[in-house]
Write an enzyme that holds these catalytic residues in place. Structure first.
Site, PDB file in Angstrom:
ATOM      1  N   HIS A  81      34.351  21.565  50.444  1.00 28.92           N
ATOM      2  CA  HIS A  81      35.334  21.666  49.358  1.00 28.92           C
ATOM      3  C   HIS A  81      36.525  20.752  49.613  1.00 28.92           C
ATOM      4  O   HIS A  81      36.933  20.559  50.772  1.00 28.92           O
ATOM      5  CB  HIS A  81      35.867  23.101  49.255  1.00 28.92           C
ATOM      6  CG  HIS A  81      34.828  24.121  48.946  1.00 28.92           C
ATOM      7  ND1 HIS A  81      34.142  24.814  49.923  1.00 28.92           N
ATOM      8  CD2 HIS A  81      34.347  24.576  47.754  1.00 28.92           C
ATOM      9  CE1 HIS A  81      33.288  25.641  49.350  1.00 28.92           C
ATOM     10  NE2 HIS A  81      33.381  25.536  48.034  1.00 28.92           N
ATOM     11  N   TYR A  95      39.558  21.474  49.065  1.00 29.71           N
ATOM     12  CA  TYR A  95      40.693  22.223  49.644  1.00 29.71           C
ATOM     13  C   TYR A  95      40.586  22.396  51.153  1.00 29.71           C
ATOM     14  O   TYR A  95      41.553  22.746  51.819  1.00 29.71           O
ATOM     15  CB  TYR A  95      40.872  23.591  48.952  1.00 29.71           C
ATOM     16  CG  TYR A  95      39.700  24.540  49.057  1.00 29.71           C
ATOM     17  CD1 TYR A  95      39.407  25.207  50.240  1.00 29.71           C
ATOM     18  CD2 TYR A  95      38.889  24.773  47.953  1.00 29.71           C
ATOM     19  CE1 TYR A  95      38.330  26.071  50.331  1.00 29.71           C
ATOM     20  CE2 TYR A  95      37.809  25.641  48.026  1.00 29.71           C
ATOM     21  CZ  TYR A  95      37.536  26.289  49.205  1.00 29.71           C
ATOM     22  OH  TYR A  95      36.464  27.120  49.303  1.00 29.71           O
TER      23      TYR A  95
END
Ligand code: HPA
Length: 287
Positions: A88, A90
């Site tokens: 991801h 993030y």
């Protein structure tokens, strides 16, 4: 430190060759298992398992207690390769790195990919537990000037300016709709537009109102980079979201989106999701 440069073709090739030399399967279908679909990889017969840290040039996973491995095997006799766990934005990866395994799949011979995720339902008609077939996406990172394809283009993967209409294959969506009807799941299956936000925060009320105005049905933190890279290199794409929570659009409530709810809902629907993916893969293999 500083901006990372996307891997050249030869680096991707090294990862692909490593995996090919470690399995006798030659999958033409790839699956990226999001929340709720990780169990699919455990169902593969005659499977070869490659932890991400064992694959040359693969990103190193940062999530503790999260399975991170490539599983290659047979599903109802069809060779497939499954990413059990994804990367991801993030977590700190550049977008090209999140999507890098898709290019590895491509160089191994994969032609069609199924991408799944957990998402918040923004469409007021959606219920928790619904499955949304993704018809289109809004690439928010693209609006902001970032893309997994940013940087020098290598024509061996695909064109500099790839089209993104028809990103989500109509034929595959129609096939999936027939399958869910056969499974008596039509009343929990929706079709709609997915948006990826960077996360890791869930959205503010004002952000959700904005997204609804521009036609978003479900909100998540993944999938778009992988789909962009898959379309760039000519793969057919099918994707769906499991709606694990309703986005909270009112100010005066104590309810909050939370990861525990996401995991709980994913757990309840995982049998249906696996069955859908399994039946779809069998049909994809004969076209
Ligand atoms: N927002 C963003 N990502 C998500 C959500 C959400 O509500 N639910 C699951 N992933």
């Amino acid at each position: 430190i500083g901006e990372e440069i996307p891997y050249p073709y030869e680096v991707i090739q090294e990862s692909a060759e490593y995996l090919l030399s470690g399995t006798r399967h030659r999958p033409k279908i790839g699956v990226i298992c999001g929340s709720g679909l990780g169990g699919l990889a455990d169902q593969l017969d005659e499977r070869d398992v490659f932890p991400y840290e064992s694959i040359p040039n693969f990103p190193v996973s940062t999530v503790v207690g999260h399975a991170g491995r490539m599983v290659i095997g047979l599903l109802s006799g069809v060779p497939v390769m499954c990413m059990q766990g994804r990367f991801h934005a993030y977590e700190g990866y550049p977008l090209w790195k999140c999507a890098m395994p898709v290019r590895v799949m491509k160089l191994m011979g994969v032609e069609q990919i199924i991408v799944t995720n957990a998402a918040g339902g923004l469409n007021p008609g959606f219920k928790v537990g619904d499955i949304m077939i993704i018809k289109d996406h809004i690439n928010m990172q693209g609006f902001a000037g970032d893309s997994p394809l940013r940087g020098r283009n290598d024509e061996r993967f695909g064109p500099r300016f790839p089209a993104m209409n028809n990103a989500y294959d109509k034929n595959l969506r129609d096939m999936a709709k027939k399958i869910v009807a056969d499974m008596n799941l039509s009343d929990v299956v929706q079709e709609g537009v997915y948006v990826m936000l960077g996360g890791p925060t869930y959205e503010t009320v004002a952000e959700l109102k904005l997204l609804r105005v521009v036609g978003v049905d479900a909100v998540g933190m993944s999938t778009v980079p992988e789909v962009v890279v898959a379309r760039h290199c000519g793969m057919k794409v099918f994707a769906f979201s499991l709606i694990t929570n309703q986005c909270i659009m009112q100010y005066d409530t104590d309810a909050t989106a939370n990861h525990e709810e996401v995991i709980e809902v994913a757990d309840k629907r995982k049998k249906d999701l696996q069955e859908l993916a399994c039946r779809l893969i069998v049909k994809m293999a004969v076209v």
